[in-house]
Scaffold this active site. Structure first.
Site: not given
Ligand code: ING
Ligand code: ZN
Length: 306
Positions: A71-74, A145-146, A129, A196-198, A271
């Site tokens: 994720h870009a902003r982290e 991350n989706r 993000r 990731h953060s946070y 995180e």
């Molecule tokens: N948090 C994660 C995100 O992608 C997460 C949280 C973790 C989701 C594991 C799914 C699986 O939303 C951040 N900060 O991006």
């Molecule tokens: Zn993230």
């Protein structure tokens, strides 16, 4: 910018600075590290992976895959990746923990898994993000991350291109996800960690469901070893448990894919700090502080793995 390069602890380096630093490092330590481009982004940046291991001649080392900056902003995430790489490699010759780790593990580390998003967050929109693919009309970006291909689009993601959690047109549609898939598939991994953060959480699976993953107690036990070692450094506490149970349900995350599709038992999402306050905009003083405690936590965790 002009002048001397910024030190890795003094600033949140941008994509070009991290790239230059990686190239310099492999030039200094060719016996320990190699730099590989595992793919190209939509905007044609390299997705760098640095592979580091001790030149002690051991065979059958354990394999760890760590990625940062999905994720870009982290920004604290890539900074911590750079810190860990530097700690392992530059202190190898001195012996101690770095030598112990590199002599028993192969580290495969991606310091910035989302180069286009990270560059955009530095240059234009600090709170960006996603990646930077032009998806439709005026909407950019897929939430990487989706986008991963295990239980994709089963909850906690969006079908709207303009959403910050847009899951993409199909599972693994994005170059960055595909690059990780191509690199990781067919190798035998002992652990996968994505940073990731946070929030200060050490997340186990699952993200897509609140059901407990198989061997949940074992997963929490190993995560607690890492979390306790982090806390021992500056007193900062992490909470351990499944991300869906602790935070929210979200499908298509990378660590669900590494567990569900690649069958890597020890897959976690970490995180990094803080827990609130400045959120994604961590101060520069956090680079050293977070790096130090996270390295200690990851080291203790790795040493506890079978
Ligand atoms: N948090 C994660 C995100 O992608 C997460 C949280 C973790 C989701 C594991 C799914 C699986 O939303 C951040 N900060 O991006
Ligand atoms: Zn993230």
């Amino acid at each position: 910018r002009s002048g001397a390069p910024r030190g890795i602890h003094d600033a949140f380096l941008n994509y070009d600075e991290v790239t230059a630093w990686l190239k310099e490092l492999v030039g200094l330590y060719p016996q320990l590290c190699t730099l590989i481009s595992i793919g190209k982004t939509y905007e044609n940046r390299d997705i760098w992976l640095i592979k580091c291991t001790g030149n002690n001649g051991a065979t059958n080392k354990k394999k760890a895959c760590l990625d940062f900056g999905i994720h870009a902003r982290e920004w604290i995430s890539p900074a911590t990746g750079v810190y860990i790489i530097n700690e392992l490699v530059s202190k190898y010759a001195a012996g101690g923990l770095s030598k112990e780790l590199l002599d028993t593990w192969e580290f495969h580390i991606i310091p910035i898994l989302n180069p286009d998003g990270y560059a955009h967050s530095h240059a234009r929109e600090r709170m960006w993000r996603k990646n930077r693919k032009l998806v439709s009309g005026t909407c950019y970006g897929v939430d990487l991350n989706r986008n991963f291909g295990y239980q994709w689009n089963t909850g906690g993601s969006s079908a709207s291109a303009c959403s910050d959690t847009f899951h993409g047109g199909s599972p693994m549609s994005e170059n960055e996800a595909k690059a990780l898939q191509n690199y990781m598939t067919g190798k035998s991994w002992n652990t996968y960690l994505t940073f990731h953060s946070y929030g200060q959480w050490w997340f186990t699976n699952w993200g897509y469901t609140t059901a407990n993953p198989p061997q949940y107690d074992e997963l929490k036990q190993k995560a607690n070893i890492g979390a306790n070692a982090i806390k021992a450094v500056h007193g900062r506490a992490y909470t351990v448990g499944s991300s869906a149970q602790i935070l929210y349900v979200a499908s298509g995350g990378s660590e669900d894919w590494t567990r569900g599709a690649l069958n890597i038992l020890y897959s976690y999402c970490i995180e990094l700090p803080p827990t609130g306050g400045t959120g994604f905009i961590a101060p520069v003083s956090e680079i050293l502080k977070t790096g130090l405690e996270t390295f200690a936590g990851v080291a203790a965790y790795l040493k506890a793995l079978p």
